[in-house]
Design an enzyme around this catalytic site. Structure first.
Site, mmCIF file in Angstrom:
data_model
loop_
_atom_site.group_PDB
_atom_site.id
_atom_site.type_symbol
_atom_site.label_atom_id
_atom_site.label_comp_id
_atom_site.label_asym_id
_atom_site.label_seq_id
_atom_site.Cartn_x
_atom_site.Cartn_y
_atom_site.Cartn_z
ATOM 1 N N ILE A 157 0.839 -1.193 0.000
ATOM 2 C CA ILE A 157 0.000 0.000 0.000
ATOM 3 C C ILE A 157 0.874 1.243 0.000
ATOM 4 O O ILE A 157 2.000 1.210 0.516
ATOM 5 C CB ILE A 157 -0.956 -0.021 1.222
ATOM 6 C CG1 ILE A 157 -1.917 1.164 1.204
ATOM 7 C CG2 ILE A 157 -0.199 -0.123 2.534
ATOM 8 C CD1 ILE A 157 -3.049 1.057 2.234
ATOM 9 N N CYS A 158 0.378 2.322 -0.592
ATOM 10 C CA CYS A 158 1.008 3.647 -0.568
ATOM 11 C C CYS A 158 2.321 3.629 -1.356
ATOM 12 O O CYS A 158 2.314 3.431 -2.550
ATOM 13 C CB CYS A 158 1.194 4.090 0.890
ATOM 14 S SG CYS A 158 1.664 5.804 1.115
ATOM 15 N N ALA A 159 3.443 3.814 -0.701
ATOM 16 C CA ALA A 159 4.743 3.738 -1.367
ATOM 17 C C ALA A 159 5.241 2.298 -1.460
ATOM 18 O O ALA A 159 6.196 2.012 -2.183
ATOM 19 C CB ALA A 159 5.765 4.600 -0.630
#
Length: 192
Positions: A101-103
């Site tokens: 998730i995200c980066a």
């Protein structure tokens, strides 16, 4: 019972890490958290997370899924750790789940797992990665055994989708009902 490893690195996004850990455990999934160096992890907003074990110890087990929290610094540290890269490739080779998730999806890309796949991530995190079909507007994208999500705001949708993949739709719905989310909020599977 399914088993999931959540590696934690300094600078990880705590909301993403804790949401995934909490919801998967609510679903009865065996979740193991592991720090890269065996020390407590200072997350991106200053929260200290105490992992269950050291990554070297966790790697003695087999897991059905590895979930990478985001946070730019945390993802960078995970991506620089050869043990994490090797584990991701091992799971991918055996068609077990890798999720980020995200980066965190940048770590999957660095391990060669996003080539030719659909994915999402924090805006800009995958812009310089060739061969990925970005699905930026979607909160969660599943492409075969690779699962990606956008960021802290999609952490609950991400965790619920992971539960669905590991324990079934009924278990995901039961956990979601206990959370008292507004009716019709389910977006992890593409519904409005």
């Amino acid at each position: 019972m399914s088993s999931v490893l959540v590696p934690l690195a300094t600078g990880c996004e705590e909301l993403e890490a804790v949401t995934v850990i909490d919801l998967l455990r609510r679903a009865g999934i065996d979740v193991v958290t592991a720090s890269l160096d065996g020390e407590p992890v200072r997350a991106s907003r200053g929260v200290t997370l105490v992992a269950d074990t050291h990554l070297d110890e966790a790697l003695r087990r087999d897991f059905d899924m590895v979930v990478l929290p985001g946070g730019a610094e945390g993802a960078r540290r995970l991506g620089e750790d050869d043990r994490v890269t090797e584990l991701l490739r091992k799971l991918a080779d055996s068609e077990r789940f890798t999720a980020a998730i995200c980066a965190g999806p940048k770590v999957l890309a660095g391990a060669g797992l996003l080539e030719g796949r659909q994915a999402t991530a924090f805006p800009g995190a995958l812009d310089d990665v060739p061969g990925v079909e970005l699905r930026g507007g979607e909160p969660v994208v599943v492409d075969a055994s690779v699962v990606t999500s956008r960021g802290p705001g999609t952490a609950m949708d991400f965790a619920l989708r992971l539960i669905e993949l590991l324990a079934g739709e009924a278990q995901a719905a039961e956990v979601e009902q206990q959370l008292q989310r507004p009716s019709g909020h389910r977006q992890y599977n593409g519904e409005a």
